[in-house]
Structure formats: structure tokens, C-alpha cells
Motif scaffolding. Structure first.
Motif: not given
Length: 172
Positions: A21, A51, A81, A84, A96, A100, A102, A104-106, A109, A144
Motif C-alpha cells: 500500500g 492496487l 479495490a 479486497i 481505510v 476500501f 477492509t 489494511s490495504v497491504s 492485498l 502490516r
């Protein structure tokens, strides 16, 4: 929310699925700062998920350059996006989550990539209980990590790669 497996360690993983992310201001130092916090030696294969919306940013170019300097044969996965959204992550950021779907994006992913492309790291059926010390496909190995400048995050899931789903090398 979709529940995916989380793990604290792994044995015999052949691939790491790195979820990155980052803001558009991230620089190579941002990504290096995340990596410096990883205390495990990497396995032979590394697949990175980002992303799709980040592919048009200068930070995407910085990530590719930095990764090429570390691992020239990295494989890439660009994720919508929506793919996830609703993945449960150990980290929960309200900002976040609102943007998104979720926490945590990272982490999402990394979990998405591993859940989609990893095979179990043990030689038993996916629906059977894993052997002690093994990680189910898609287990989160490193939660993360945040760069010192707060412009990048990294999470890592581990597993064996079922087949090469992504292009290799650095692409512009």
C-alpha cells in the motif's frame, strides 16, 4: 467480511505474496523502510500485489525501481479495490475501512494474492487440518509494516505458487 487465514510463522514456503500500500508521494526510501523491518530471509519467489489505481502514480515507478534492485524476477499482480473489500485483516484503520472496505490495504492485498494463487505448503488436502508448523495457503506471515515516512505499507503472506499468474520483471 471474508475471513482468510492468518499465521505468525511458516516453513517450506516457496513464495511470499507481498501486499504494498502506498501514497502517490512514496519514494524508494519509503519501500526500503518497510523492508528493513522484515526480519526473515525471503524465499526464492516473490509476488507483489498493488492496487490498480496506484499504477498511474510516480510511486508505482519508484516501487518497481526499488524492487528491481532487490529482486529482478519479481512477479506483479494489479488488483481492483473491489477484490479486497470485505477481507478481514488484523489491522483495522477506520479511514481505510471507509474508503476500501477492509482494515489494511497491504494486508488485504497480500491475503488476496496468496489466497488466490498459493497452494498449501504441506502435502495434505486444503480442507484437512494443516500439519504442525505449516501454513495454510494464504496465511499472513508479516502483518502490516509502515514506512518511517508513513507513505508506504507492506504485509506478507506465504505459500507455494500454484502457477505463475503474473508477469515477471519490471514493467512501466
Amino acid at each position: 467480511m471474508t475471513q482468510l487465514t492468518h499465521a505468525t510463522h511458516v516453513v517450506h514456503a516457496t513464495h511470499w505474496f507481498m501486499g504494498w500500500g502506498f501514497t502517490s508521494e512514496a519514494r524508494p526510501q519509503s519501500f526500503a523502510s518497510c523492508w528493513e523491518q522484515v526480519t526473515l530471509p525471503p524465499p526464492p519467489g516473490i509476488c507483489c500485489a498493488v492496487l490498480k489505481t496506484r499504477l498511474a502514480t510516480p510511486a508505482w515507478q519508484a516501487l518497481q525501481r526499488w524492487m528491481a534492485g532487490c529482486w529482478p524476477q519479481v512477479q506483479w499482480l494489479a488488483v481492483d479495490a473491489a477484490e479486497i473489500a470485505h477481507i478481514t485483516t488484523p489491522t483495522m484503520s477506520q479511514r481505510v475501512a471507509q474508503r476500501f472496505g477492509t482494515g489494511s490495504v497491504s494486508e488485504a492485498l497480500a491475503l488476496h494474492a496468496a489466497h488466490t494463487y498459493a497452494v498449501p505448503t504441506h502435502a495434505v488436502d486444503r480442507h484437512a487440518a494443516p500439519t504442525p508448523g505449516a501454513v495454510a495457503a494464504g496465511g499472513l506471515l508479516v502483518p502490516r509494516l509502515v514506512s518511517e515516512d508513513r507513505c508506504a505499507t507492506l504485509a506478507i503472506a506465504a505459500g507455494g505458487l500454484s502457477s505463475p499468474p503474473f508477469p515477471t520483471g519490471v514493467h512501466s
